[in-house]
Design an enzyme around this catalytic site. Sequence first.
Site, PDB file in Angstrom:
ATOM      1  N   GLY A 158       0.830  -1.196   0.000  1.00 19.81           N
ATOM      2  CA  GLY A 158       0.000   0.000   0.000  1.00 19.81           C
ATOM      3  C   GLY A 158       0.861   1.241   0.000  1.00 19.81           C
ATOM      4  N   CYS A 159       0.337   2.324   0.514  1.00 20.51           N
ATOM      5  CA  CYS A 159       1.058   3.593   0.571  1.00 20.51           C
ATOM      6  C   CYS A 159       2.403   3.387   1.263  1.00 20.51           C
ATOM      7  CB  CYS A 159       0.220   4.636   1.308  1.00 20.51           C
ATOM      8  SG  CYS A 159       1.086   6.196   1.572  1.00 20.51           S
ATOM      9  N   PHE A 160       3.466   3.846   0.644  1.00 18.85           N
ATOM     10  CA  PHE A 160       4.798   3.548   1.164  1.00 18.85           C
ATOM     11  C   PHE A 160       5.199   4.325   2.413  1.00 18.85           C
ATOM     12  CE2 PHE A 160       6.171   5.746  -3.043  1.00 18.85           C
ATOM     13  CZ  PHE A 160       5.866   7.020  -2.595  1.00 18.85           C
ATOM     14  N   TRP A 161       4.503   5.377   2.792  1.00 17.40           N
ATOM     15  CA  TRP A 161       4.924   6.196   3.928  1.00 17.40           C
ATOM     16  C   TRP A 161       4.984   5.402   5.224  1.00 17.40           C
ATOM     17  CZ3 TRP A 161       1.045  10.672   2.700  1.00 17.40           C
ATOM     18  CH2 TRP A 161       1.489  11.377   1.574  1.00 17.40           C
ATOM     19  N   GLU A 214       3.850   1.032  -5.390  1.00 20.22           N
ATOM     20  CA  GLU A 214       4.580   1.786  -4.375  1.00 20.22           C
ATOM     21  C   GLU A 214       5.236   0.740  -3.485  1.00 20.22           C
ATOM     22  OE1 GLU A 214       2.629   4.831  -2.143  1.00 20.22           O
ATOM     23  OE2 GLU A 214       1.843   5.813  -3.949  1.00 20.22           O
TER      24      GLU A 214
END
Length: 159
Positions: A13-16, A56
Amino acid sequence: MSEQLKLATFGAGCFWSVEARFRATEGVIEATSGYMGGQPEPNYRAVCTGTTGHAEVVQVQFDPQLVSFEKLLALFFEMHNPTTLNRQGPDVGSQYRSAIFFHSPAQEKVALQAIEALDQSGRWSQPVVTQVEAAIPFWPAEEYHQRYLEKNGLGLCSI
């Protein structure tokens, strides 16, 4: 990179948050947000369209004397839902797919065994849809994405 250090690359998912979680793991030397699995020279705006083929990802440089690939894999499966195809929480699209990009035949074998064990465990009501693919060129995300949560004083994102 030192000969004893290894690479692992995960899409969850979102890499942050993924980057932040791996970065906080003992034995991880570096965790870098980026893109893998698609056309050359991606950028965030293009990847967000879902048309580049990229996911991502976070590329993890780790010391296997301090943390095993198996431990990183277990953390990967804890931090996202590997049964949702092309989706993690509110993020939808193939760029948010669950993926393990292996850097050796040993990593591929361990990843496939982990998926089989997870499916058999009954932990999830649906089968794991995590893709297991050979690592291809990694493209670091733009600088403003690196350590994004840390730079912006934010906690972890959650699904």
